[in-house]
Design a protein around this motif. Structure first.
Motif, mmCIF file in Angstrom:
data_model
loop_
_atom_site.group_PDB
_atom_site.id
_atom_site.type_symbol
_atom_site.label_atom_id
_atom_site.label_comp_id
_atom_site.label_asym_id
_atom_site.label_seq_id
_atom_site.Cartn_x
_atom_site.Cartn_y
_atom_site.Cartn_z
ATOM 1 N N GLU A 55 -33.460 -62.575 8.423
ATOM 2 C CA GLU A 55 -33.294 -63.652 7.697
ATOM 3 C C GLU A 55 -33.006 -63.831 6.298
ATOM 4 N N PRO A 56 -32.373 -64.612 5.807
ATOM 5 C CA PRO A 56 -32.095 -64.695 4.247
ATOM 6 C C PRO A 56 -33.321 -64.603 3.452
ATOM 7 N N LEU A 57 -33.285 -63.858 2.323
ATOM 8 C CA LEU A 57 -34.608 -63.477 1.767
ATOM 9 C C LEU A 57 -34.019 -63.112 0.288
ATOM 10 N N LYS A 58 -35.047 -63.646 -0.513
ATOM 11 C CA LYS A 58 -35.004 -63.452 -2.003
ATOM 12 C C LYS A 58 -36.448 -62.606 -2.529
ATOM 13 N N LEU A 59 -36.211 -61.227 -2.987
ATOM 14 C CA LEU A 59 -37.484 -60.743 -3.409
ATOM 15 C C LEU A 59 -37.314 -60.679 -5.041
ATOM 16 N N THR A 60 -38.498 -60.565 -5.586
ATOM 17 C CA THR A 60 -38.355 -60.450 -6.956
ATOM 18 C C THR A 60 -39.002 -59.168 -7.429
ATOM 19 N N PHE A 61 -38.615 -58.592 -8.493
ATOM 20 C CA PHE A 61 -38.778 -57.456 -8.899
ATOM 21 C C PHE A 61 -39.224 -57.440 -10.283
ATOM 22 N N TYR A 62 -40.248 -56.752 -10.849
ATOM 23 C CA TYR A 62 -40.635 -56.488 -12.324
ATOM 24 C C TYR A 62 -40.992 -54.954 -12.565
ATOM 25 N N SER A 63 -40.555 -54.775 -13.662
ATOM 26 C CA SER A 63 -40.627 -53.302 -14.204
ATOM 27 C C SER A 63 -41.725 -53.451 -15.490
ATOM 28 N N THR A 64 -42.443 -52.435 -15.199
ATOM 29 C CA THR A 64 -43.695 -52.343 -16.380
ATOM 30 C C THR A 64 -43.874 -50.836 -16.731
ATOM 31 N N GLY A 65 -43.733 -50.703 -18.038
ATOM 32 C CA GLY A 65 -44.446 -49.275 -18.647
ATOM 33 C C GLY A 65 -43.238 -48.340 -18.300
ATOM 34 N N ALA A 66 -42.255 -48.490 -18.154
ATOM 35 C CA ALA A 66 -41.015 -47.238 -18.134
ATOM 36 C C ALA A 66 -39.717 -47.796 -18.300
ATOM 37 N N THR A 67 -38.762 -47.085 -18.825
ATOM 38 C CA THR A 67 -37.414 -47.610 -19.333
ATOM 39 C C THR A 67 -36.728 -47.681 -17.688
ATOM 40 N N PHE A 68 -36.156 -48.694 -17.719
ATOM 41 C CA PHE A 68 -35.188 -49.027 -16.470
ATOM 42 C C PHE A 68 -34.430 -50.299 -16.698
ATOM 43 N N THR A 69 -33.077 -49.791 -17.165
ATOM 44 C CA THR A 69 -32.004 -50.795 -17.563
ATOM 45 C C THR A 69 -31.607 -51.788 -16.510
ATOM 46 N N ALA A 78 -30.777 -53.323 -6.367
ATOM 47 C CA ALA A 78 -30.272 -54.485 -5.890
ATOM 48 C C ALA A 78 -29.057 -54.180 -5.143
ATOM 49 N N GLY A 79 -28.107 -53.354 -5.804
ATOM 50 C CA GLY A 79 -26.668 -53.344 -5.226
ATOM 51 C C GLY A 79 -26.782 -52.734 -3.908
ATOM 52 N N PRO A 80 -27.275 -51.582 -3.797
ATOM 53 C CA PRO A 80 -27.445 -50.840 -2.363
ATOM 54 C C PRO A 80 -28.260 -51.652 -1.314
ATOM 55 N N ILE A 81 -29.299 -52.463 -1.766
ATOM 56 C CA ILE A 81 -30.043 -53.105 -0.582
ATOM 57 C C ILE A 81 -29.270 -54.272 -0.116
ATOM 58 N N HIS A 82 -28.675 -55.089 -1.150
ATOM 59 C CA HIS A 82 -27.730 -56.269 -0.665
ATOM 60 C C HIS A 82 -26.349 -55.920 0.097
ATOM 61 N N ALA A 83 -26.006 -54.648 -0.156
ATOM 62 C CA ALA A 83 -24.883 -54.201 0.526
ATOM 63 C C ALA A 83 -25.196 -53.752 1.926
ATOM 64 N N LYS A 84 -26.242 -53.363 2.124
ATOM 65 C CA LYS A 84 -26.687 -52.838 3.376
ATOM 66 C C LYS A 84 -27.294 -54.127 4.140
ATOM 67 N N TYR A 85 -27.767 -54.933 3.496
ATOM 68 C CA TYR A 85 -28.675 -56.443 3.886
ATOM 69 C C TYR A 85 -28.011 -57.585 3.288
ATOM 70 N N PRO A 86 -26.906 -57.833 3.387
ATOM 71 C CA PRO A 86 -26.286 -58.829 2.548
ATOM 72 C C PRO A 86 -27.129 -60.191 2.704
ATOM 73 N N ASN A 87 -28.129 -60.488 3.669
ATOM 74 C CA ASN A 87 -28.873 -61.608 3.555
ATOM 75 C C ASN A 87 -30.104 -61.435 2.623
ATOM 76 N N VAL A 88 -30.207 -60.183 2.123
ATOM 77 C CA VAL A 88 -31.297 -59.941 1.094
ATOM 78 C C VAL A 88 -30.724 -59.707 -0.417
ATOM 79 N N THR A 89 -31.536 -60.432 -1.259
ATOM 80 C CA THR A 89 -31.190 -60.078 -2.579
ATOM 81 C C THR A 89 -32.203 -59.896 -3.264
ATOM 82 N N ILE A 90 -32.384 -59.122 -4.459
ATOM 83 C CA ILE A 90 -33.518 -58.703 -5.168
ATOM 84 C C ILE A 90 -33.463 -58.946 -6.793
#
Length: 456
Positions: A55-69, A78-90
């Motif tokens: 199903e179409p799905l949007k997940l949210t992501f939060y980074s804390t306490g570490a460098t992650f550009t 975000a890119g690899p997951i959406h490429a494999k599952y076009p219905n899924v965005t992060i």
């Protein structure tokens, strides 16, 4: 037509389950779950959870306490997951830099939480215990490197043996060096040989000079806290919470740092002494910086994309002469699920994808050391991040990283005292023993306050 579509989906799911069996020697798949002996296959086979991508799905992501550009987030998650599952965005939650994790988590419900496992975040109750999800999705924990997974389980002891996160990558230390500064002063480059700290100080002394009004600094080590990671030293006693600085090993660290500070020209006439990442990357007046991979590689790639490049490379991190063969502590960057997320099954499937061999190869290619046991992935390290092209990336894997010391719940609150101790050594005229004594007294006073404000 609808029946045919459902039939095709079942075929795809069956193929994925088949590919996942067999542990480390299984063919690679996008799912890190396995049919390992002893796993409870019933729940997964019953299909009692939503399959990622159905199903179409949007997940949210939060980074804390570490460098992650943002570049890394897009390339590794975000890119690899959406490429494999076009219905899924992060989508990434990016609060103001001055916002604390507690403030963010009190106003947002990110489905996935990335970063170092911090006691301050654990206390919010935001981490979901993953044990049931691990069982339900047949996730093979044996694939995870012990240096990462054992640390996470140790840091969360006292929470009923809960598994609050899984390792995403192993953040190791290396020596970064600016070839242009070495060339300028006719000094040979470091090699794959791991230097002792004595040798590193000698090298840094040759490269610390002032020329044409520019202060060149030979060796930067991330202050006392960085050096202490060479020996895996805790800041606080695990049982009592009191300062743990009055030891022979901490004395070695303070004495070494004092030697670095005393290199002629290290402290400038205007009192500058605390040389940072920006001095290496942007000002480019630091010849050697010993620091984390994640702290530098992603930002260096962002800088390259902005059109700023220079001639640098990687060598093994130095250590004390009796510790050669080991580098510094490895920081564990973890990935977890919010206990309030309405999409826990789907979020866990995203994590399983990231921790599959396929997912971990993507993070290796983009400059992070994988968290799973598969030496083949090291061969791909840095292959897809332009800033690492032509660098001696094999030096990342020379020397065994230490498991990170137990991070006491008060450690983040008292670490400022070690920065103050470094400043006392640098410009306030304190000797080593006086600096240790002053820091110890300040830490213990802080601890008494913390006991009344956040508890034992």
């Amino acid at each position: 037509m609808k029946k045919l579509g459902s039939f095709l989906i079942l075929i795809v799911i069956a193929a994925m389950v088949t590919a996942c069996g067999g542990g480390n020697n299984a063919p690679e798949s996008g799912n890190a779950a396995s049919n390992a002996p002893g796993a409870d296959k019933g729940s997964a086979e019953q299909g009692d959870f939503k399959k990622l991508g159905d199903e179409p799905l949007k997940l949210t992501f939060y980074s804390t306490g570490a460098t992650f550009t943002d570049v890394e987030f897009e390339a590794m998650i975000a890119g690899p997951i959406h490429a494999k599952y076009p219905n899924v965005t992060i989508e990434r939650i990016t609060p103001a830099a001055t916002t604390t994790p507690e403030e963010v988590l009190s106003t947002h419900v990110p489905d996935i939480i990335f970063g170092s496992v911090q006691q301050r975040v654990i206390r919010t109750g935001v981490y979901q215990d993953l044990r049931e999800l691990i069982k339900k999705h047949n996730f093979d924990e044996s694939r995870l490197k012990p240096i990462g997974y054992d640390y996470i389980k140790d840091i969360t002891k006292g929470k009923g043996d809960a598994v609050l996160a899984l390792p995403f990558n192993i953040n190791q230390h290396v020596m970064y060096y600016n070839k242009d500064i070495f060339d300028k002063f006719g000094v040979p480059y470091p090699t794959e040989k791991q230097l002792t700290w004595d040798e590193a100080v000698e090298l840094g002394t040759k490269l610390t000079r002032t020329e044409n009004g520019v202060n060149y600094i030979g060796l930067v080590v991330d202050n006392l806290t960085g050096l202490s990671k060479s020996l895996g030293l805790p800041y606080l006693d695990r049982e009592t919470g009191q300062a743990a600085l009055d030891t022979p090993d901490w004395l070695r660290v303070f004495e070494l740092y004092k030697r670095i500070l005393e290199i002629p020209g290290y402290i400038t006439p205007d009192g500058t002494w605390n040389w940072t990442r920006d001095h290496f990357m942007k000002d480019q007046n630091v010849a050697i910086r010993v620091s984390w991979l994640a702290n530098m590689v992603g930002p260096l790639e962002e800088l390259r994309q902005q059109g700023v490049e220079f001639n640098w490379d990687i060598a093994p991190a130095p250590n004390f002469s009796d510790q050669l063969g080991t580098t510094r502590e490895a920081q564990i960057h973890s990935i977890a699920i919010n206990s309030q997320s309405p999409h826990q099954d789907e979020a866990f499937q995203v994590i399983a994808e990231i921790l599959s061999d396929e997912g971990q190869r993507i993070i290796a290619k983009n400059g992070r050391v994988p968290a799973v046991i598969n030496p083949e992935l090291e061969k791909d390290y840095g292959a897809e991040i332009p800033v690492l092209q032509g660098k001696t990336v094999q030096n990342v894997f020379i020397g065994e990283p230490r498991q990170e010391h137990y991070i006491h719940p008060y450690e983040s609150s008292i670490s400022i005292r070690l920065t103050e101790a470094a400043e006392d050594l640098a410009i306030n005229g304190l000797d080593v023993n006086s600096a240790i004594r002053k820091a110890t007294e300040a830490i213990n006073k802080d601890v008494e306050t913390l006991k009344t404000t956040i508890g034992e």
